[in-house]
Design a protein around this motif. Structure first.
Motif, PDB file in Angstrom:
ATOM      1  N   THR A  16       0.840  -1.193   0.000  1.00  0.00           N
ATOM      2  CA  THR A  16       0.000   0.000   0.000  1.00  0.00           C
ATOM      3  C   THR A  16       0.874   1.241   0.000  1.00  0.00           C
ATOM      4  O   THR A  16       1.639   1.471   0.939  1.00  0.00           O
ATOM      5  N   VAL A  17       0.771   2.017  -1.063  1.00  0.00           N
ATOM      6  CA  VAL A  17       1.548   3.248  -1.208  1.00  0.00           C
ATOM      7  C   VAL A  17       0.606   4.411  -0.947  1.00  0.00           C
ATOM      8  O   VAL A  17      -0.386   4.593  -1.654  1.00  0.00           O
ATOM      9  N   VAL A  18       0.921   5.173   0.088  1.00  0.00           N
ATOM     10  CA  VAL A  18       0.112   6.325   0.495  1.00  0.00           C
ATOM     11  C   VAL A  18       0.885   7.575   0.151  1.00  0.00           C
ATOM     12  O   VAL A  18       2.054   7.711   0.534  1.00  0.00           O
ATOM     13  N   ASP A  19       0.275   8.497  -0.577  1.00  0.00           N
ATOM     14  CA  ASP A  19       0.974   9.758  -0.824  1.00  0.00           C
ATOM     15  C   ASP A  19       0.184  10.923  -0.256  1.00  0.00           C
ATOM     16  O   ASP A  19      -1.039  10.958  -0.341  1.00  0.00           O
ATOM     17  N   GLY A  20       0.913  11.814   0.370  1.00  0.00           N
ATOM     18  CA  GLY A  20       0.306  13.004   0.945  1.00  0.00           C
ATOM     19  C   GLY A  20       1.310  13.771   1.771  1.00  0.00           C
ATOM     20  O   GLY A  20       2.441  13.336   1.963  1.00  0.00           O
ATOM     21  N   ILE A  21       0.888  14.901   2.261  1.00  0.00           N
ATOM     22  CA  ILE A  21       1.744  15.713   3.119  1.00  0.00           C
ATOM     23  C   ILE A  21       1.579  15.160   4.528  1.00  0.00           C
ATOM     24  O   ILE A  21       0.654  15.534   5.246  1.00  0.00           O
ATOM     25  N   ILE A  22       2.465  14.240   4.866  1.00  0.00           N
ATOM     26  CA  ILE A  22       2.392  13.524   6.137  1.00  0.00           C
ATOM     27  C   ILE A  22       3.643  13.870   6.931  1.00  0.00           C
ATOM     28  O   ILE A  22       4.707  13.277   6.724  1.00  0.00           O
ATOM     29  N   GLY A  23       3.521  14.860   7.795  1.00  0.00           N
ATOM     30  CA  GLY A  23       4.647  15.244   8.639  1.00  0.00           C
ATOM     31  C   GLY A  23       4.763  14.304   9.821  1.00  0.00           C
ATOM     32  O   GLY A  23       3.825  13.553  10.129  1.00  0.00           O
ATOM     33  N   PRO A  24       5.893  14.326  10.514  1.00  0.00           N
ATOM     34  CA  PRO A  24       6.068  13.462  11.684  1.00  0.00           C
ATOM     35  C   PRO A  24       4.974  13.623  12.724  1.00  0.00           C
ATOM     36  O   PRO A  24       4.626  12.663  13.409  1.00  0.00           O
ATOM     37  N   TRP A  25       4.411  14.821  12.819  1.00  0.00           N
ATOM     38  CA  TRP A  25       3.347  15.077  13.794  1.00  0.00           C
ATOM     39  C   TRP A  25       2.076  14.305  13.472  1.00  0.00           C
ATOM     40  O   TRP A  25       1.230  14.124  14.330  1.00  0.00           O
ATOM     41  N   MET A  26       1.935  13.813  12.245  1.00  0.00           N
ATOM     42  CA  MET A  26       0.756  13.037  11.858  1.00  0.00           C
ATOM     43  C   MET A  26       0.986  11.533  11.917  1.00  0.00           C
ATOM     44  O   MET A  26       0.031  10.761  11.848  1.00  0.00           O
ATOM     45  N   LEU A  27       2.218  11.099  12.055  1.00  0.00           N
ATOM     46  CA  LEU A  27       2.493   9.666  12.055  1.00  0.00           C
ATOM     47  C   LEU A  27       1.720   8.897  13.127  1.00  0.00           C
ATOM     48  O   LEU A  27       1.213   7.809  12.847  1.00  0.00           O
ATOM     49  N   PRO A  28       1.584   9.421  14.354  1.00  0.00           N
ATOM     50  CA  PRO A  28       0.808   8.672  15.348  1.00  0.00           C
ATOM     51  C   PRO A  28      -0.649   8.440  14.944  1.00  0.00           C
ATOM     52  O   PRO A  28      -1.274   7.476  15.384  1.00  0.00           O
ATOM     53  N   HIS A  29      -1.183   9.295  14.063  1.00  0.00           N
ATOM     54  CA  HIS A  29      -2.574   9.153  13.633  1.00  0.00           C
ATOM     55  C   HIS A  29      -2.704   8.182  12.461  1.00  0.00           C
ATOM     56  O   HIS A  29      -3.788   7.664  12.197  1.00  0.00           O
ATOM     57  N   VAL A  30      -1.595   7.953  11.769  1.00  0.00           N
ATOM     58  CA  VAL A  30      -1.595   7.026  10.647  1.00  0.00           C
ATOM     59  C   VAL A  30      -1.247   5.620  11.123  1.00  0.00           C
ATOM     60  O   VAL A  30      -1.804   4.642  10.650  1.00  0.00           O
ATOM     61  N   LEU A  31      -0.337   5.546  12.067  1.00  0.00           N
ATOM     62  CA  LEU A  31       0.151   4.261  12.562  1.00  0.00           C
ATOM     63  C   LEU A  31      -0.703   3.783  13.725  1.00  0.00           C
ATOM     64  O   LEU A  31      -1.314   4.577  14.424  1.00  0.00           O
ATOM     65  N   ASP A  32      -0.694   2.499  13.955  1.00  0.00           N
ATOM     66  CA  ASP A  32      -1.396   1.926  15.101  1.00  0.00           C
ATOM     67  C   ASP A  32      -0.443   0.955  15.791  1.00  0.00           C
ATOM     68  O   ASP A  32      -0.427  -0.239  15.467  1.00  0.00           O
ATOM     69  N   PRO A  33       0.370   1.455  16.735  1.00  0.00           N
ATOM     70  CA  PRO A  33       1.360   0.587  17.373  1.00  0.00           C
ATOM     71  C   PRO A  33       0.735  -0.536  18.197  1.00  0.00           C
ATOM     72  O   PRO A  33       1.393  -1.510  18.517  1.00  0.00           O
ATOM     73  N   ALA A  34      -0.543  -0.435  18.526  1.00  0.00           N
ATOM     74  CA  ALA A  34      -1.207  -1.471  19.322  1.00  0.00           C
ATOM     75  C   ALA A  34      -1.553  -2.701  18.487  1.00  0.00           C
ATOM     76  O   ALA A  34      -1.788  -3.768  19.019  1.00  0.00           O
ATOM     77  N   SER A  35      -1.599  -2.544  17.187  1.00  0.00           N
ATOM     78  CA  SER A  35      -1.975  -3.679  16.338  1.00  0.00           C
ATOM     79  C   SER A  35      -0.723  -4.388  15.836  1.00  0.00           C
ATOM     80  O   SER A  35       0.391  -3.913  15.991  1.00  0.00           O
ATOM     81  N   SER A  36      -0.932  -5.520  15.201  1.00  0.00           N
ATOM     82  CA  SER A  36       0.191  -6.199  14.543  1.00  0.00           C
ATOM     83  C   SER A  36       0.349  -5.526  13.186  1.00  0.00           C
ATOM     84  O   SER A  36       0.072  -6.099  12.138  1.00  0.00           O
ATOM     85  N   ALA A  37       0.763  -4.283  13.260  1.00  0.00           N
ATOM     86  CA  ALA A  37       0.805  -3.421  12.081  1.00  0.00           C
ATOM     87  C   ALA A  37       1.804  -3.933  11.044  1.00  0.00           C
ATOM     88  O   ALA A  37       2.791  -4.569  11.381  1.00  0.00           O
ATOM     89  N   PRO A  38       1.526  -3.629   9.789  1.00  0.00           N
ATOM     90  CA  PRO A  38       2.486  -3.969   8.735  1.00  0.00           C
ATOM     91  C   PRO A  38       3.749  -3.119   8.886  1.00  0.00           C
ATOM     92  O   PRO A  38       3.748  -2.104   9.585  1.00  0.00           O
TER      93      PRO A  38
END
Length: 186
Positions: free
Chosen positions: A79-101
């Motif tokens: 899955t290739v996601v493109d957008g203006i994704i700054g480090p401040w948004m990474l916690p909202h994109v990622l889910d460390p609680a899951s068995s994330a890819p």
């Protein structure tokens, strides 16, 4: 089998969408998620994501992008996601609680002048071409702190060169995020 997620970020004019489309096409099973599409589906009450007051909306949109990306990756689609994704948004994109890819974070960053030139050369009706917002977004990504090592300077690259560099970085796992993307290992 779970596949990887590639977050392809950068300011307007960096070549994110062109590179993301082409990168996704290099995999046997892949998806390209364009974050702008997630903002465009807001039919009322939305505000431009670069305006003051947009942070709660932006967090919601990025959480939706993250869920969609994880779902596709869990289904075996790179899955290739493109957008203006700054480090401040990474916690909202990622889910460390899951068995994330596995997540690759790649920031395309041409020089400020080149990003502005490219952005203003676009002809799409909804393209962001105004100097103020374009340069403000470039400035937001100018210093990523510990994630600065995730930056590729695309100032003098043609699209096919950027694609080759990004694909090599992903294949070499150069920009894989750690469990805590803001830390020095990120």
């Amino acid at each position: 089998m779970q596949a990887d997620v590639v977050l392809l970020s950068g300011p307007p004019g960096a070549g994110k969408t062109t590179t993301a489309r082409r990168l996704a096409a290099t995999y046997a099973k892949a998806v390209h998620l364009h974050t702008d599409d997630f903002w465009h589906v807001i039919v009322s009450g939305g505000i431009a994501p670069y305006l003051p007051g947009s942070d709660p909306q932006n967090r919601t949109v990025m959480a939706a992008v993250g869920r969609a990306a994880r779902t596709y990756a869990e289904g075996g689609f790179t899955t290739v996601v493109d957008g203006i994704i700054g480090p401040w948004m990474l916690p909202h994109v990622l889910d460390p609680a899951s068995s994330a890819p596995r997540v690759h974070y790649v920031v395309l960053r041409p020089s400020r002048a080149e990003a502005l030139r490219r952005a203003q050369a676009r002809s799409a009706p909804d393209a962001l071409v105004e100097t103020g917002p374009v340069t403000a977004m470039w400035d937001q990504l100018a210093d990523l702190g510990p994630l600065e090592r995730h930056v590729l300077d695309t100032t003098s690259q043609r699209p096919e060169e950027t694609l080759a560099v990004v694909r090599a970085a992903v294949d070499g796992r150069r920009f894989v995020l750690s469990a805590h993307p803001g830390d020095a290992r990120g």
